[in-house]
Design an enzyme around this catalytic site. Sequence first.
Site, PDB file in Angstrom:
ATOM      1  N   LYS A  76       0.851  -1.187   0.000  1.00 65.75           N
ATOM      2  CA  LYS A  76       0.000   0.000   0.000  1.00 65.75           C
ATOM      3  C   LYS A  76       0.888   1.239   0.000  1.00 65.75           C
ATOM      4  O   LYS A  76       1.907   1.283   0.692  1.00 65.75           O
ATOM      5  CB  LYS A  76      -0.900  -0.024   1.235  1.00 65.75           C
ATOM      6  N   SER A 152      -9.284   2.656   3.026  1.00 65.25           N
ATOM      7  CA  SER A 152      -8.262   3.291   2.214  1.00 65.25           C
ATOM      8  C   SER A 152      -7.375   2.308   1.462  1.00 65.25           C
ATOM      9  O   SER A 152      -6.558   2.725   0.641  1.00 65.25           O
ATOM     10  CB  SER A 152      -7.388   4.188   3.097  1.00 65.25           C
ATOM     11  N   SER A 176     -10.156   0.290   7.105  1.00 64.27           N
ATOM     12  CA  SER A 176      -9.511   0.447   5.803  1.00 64.27           C
ATOM     13  C   SER A 176      -8.993  -0.841   5.169  1.00 64.27           C
ATOM     14  O   SER A 176      -8.601  -0.836   4.007  1.00 64.27           O
ATOM     15  CB  SER A 176      -8.358   1.457   5.897  1.00 64.27           C
TER      16      SER A 176
END
Length: 499
Positions: A76, A152, A176
Amino acid sequence: MGHFSEYGQYDAVGLAELVRQGEVPASEICEEAIRRIEQVNPQLNAVVTPMFDIGRKTAGHALPKGPFAGVPFLLKDLLSAFAGVPMSSGAKAYKNFIPDYDSEMVTRYKHAGLVFLGKTNTPEFGVMGVTEPEVFGPCRNPWQTSVTPGGSSGGAAAAVASGMVPMAGGGDGGGSIRIPAAYCGLFGFKPSRGRNPSGPRRGRLWQGAVQEHVLTRTVRDSAAALDVTQGPDRGAPYTICPPSRPYLQEVGTPAGNLRIGFSVTSPVGKTVHPECAKAVHDTAELLEALGHRVEEGLPNVDGKALARSYLIMNLGEVAADLEEMHQILGRKPTAADVEPTTCTMGVLGRVVSAGEFVAAMRCWDQAARQMGIYFEQYDVYMTPTTAYPPAMIGEVQPSPSEKRLMKWVNALELGRILKATGIVHQMAEKMLERTPFTQLANLSGLPAMSVPLHWTPEGLPCGVQFVAGFGREDLLFRLAGQLEIARPWRDKKPMVWAQ
C-alpha cells in the site's frame, strides 16, 4: 518463458509451496504476475507505482528462506516505506517523495521472501473510505468498474480481487482493510492493537487505531502472513501476549460452540441497506446450523459519541500530517499540494482543543471497557461490515458548493467559525453513514475481520464483520476457517479477472 496459466488458482501459501518444491521457478511466477498487472490494471488503476525491476531482481536471485519465498506482493502506498521507492501517501506533494529506509513491516515482508511488484492506490493520508485521490485518480472495483473498491486500502483490494496477486498489504485505522475486503469479496483481517509493528519512525499510528496487515482470497494466507509479521519491534509503544502457537494452525481447528451476539442497527442512527442486513441474518442461520448460539446483542457503546471521537482524532492527525508536510517541503502546504477536504480537516484540526482531544481518547477507553464486559457474555460480535454496498465512483465526493465553501474556509482559516456551526458532528455522521460498523474495533483495539459471505442480486459482494476480545485473533481464524469451508467464496470471480 512459459505462461503459468494456473497462477490464479493458487493462493500465496500454495504458490510458496510450488517454489519450495521446485515445481515452478519464482522468476516465472513473477513474470506471470507482472503480465496480469499490465493486463488489468489499466481498467482498475489499482497499482500506481510499479516495482517490476525490483521484483524481477528478487525473483531471479537467491530468495530468503521465508515461508512466502517467491510469492508476488503489492505494498500500500501509505506507511509502507521501501527505501528508494516513492511513497506518496495519496498526496500530490509527496508524489516524488522517496524514503531512505524500510518500515519494519516491509523488513518483515522481505524476510518472508515476498517479491515486491508495486505500490497500490490509496486516498490522501488514508482518511477516506473510498480510493479516489486527485494525484492518481480513482481506483475501480473489479466486480463492477463503476463503483468504488472502498478505502483506504482500495488499490490493494482491487489488485487481489482481480487476480493480479494473491495477497497485498493494507492498513486499517477505521475499517480500511475490512471495508475494501467487503466491497471486493475478499477476506480482510485487522489484528489487535500492538500485534503488528509500526516502526521504526512511527509508534501509535492514529493514536493506536491503525494496524497494518494484508488482504487475501483465503483465510490461511492471512493467518500465515500474521505469523511472519506479528510481534513488537524495537521501541514498540505496546506489548501484547504472543500467540500460543502459529495462527496458521488455527485455520482448520474446530471453533467449538461459540456464543455470538449480532446487530444490524447502525451505531450512528442511519439506515442499513437490506442486503447488508440480509448478509448478517443469513450468516446467523448458517452459524446456528454449525452449532453456535446466535442471538441479537448490542454492546453498551454510544455509537454517535464514538463516531465524533473518531473524527476528532482524524482532524488532529490531518493537522499533524500537514505540519509534517510543512517541515518536509520547507514551506507551508498550499491548495496545489493537498485536496480541499484534507485542507479543511487540517483547518478544523488546528482549532480542536487539547481538552477535546483527550475527551475523545477517553471515549475510546470507555468503549474498550464496555467491549470487555460484552465479551464476558459473548465470544464474538457480528455486524454487517458496511451499511451499504459500494458507492458509485465520485458519489461520496464533496459537491461543487461544498468545495467552494471549503476553499473559503481554507483560504481564510475559518476553522473556529466552521466548528461553531456544529459541522464536526455533521461530518462525523455523514462520513460514517455508509461505513459505521468498523471503527469500534479500531478505537477499542480489538481484532476484527470481514468475511465474504453474501452477494447482492446485482452481483456485488457484502461482507460480514466479526469482532473478538483483545488478543483473540486465534478465535477469529478458527471461525473464519469454518465459514470458508461451509460457504466457500474463493472460486467466485469478478467481472475484471486477469487471465
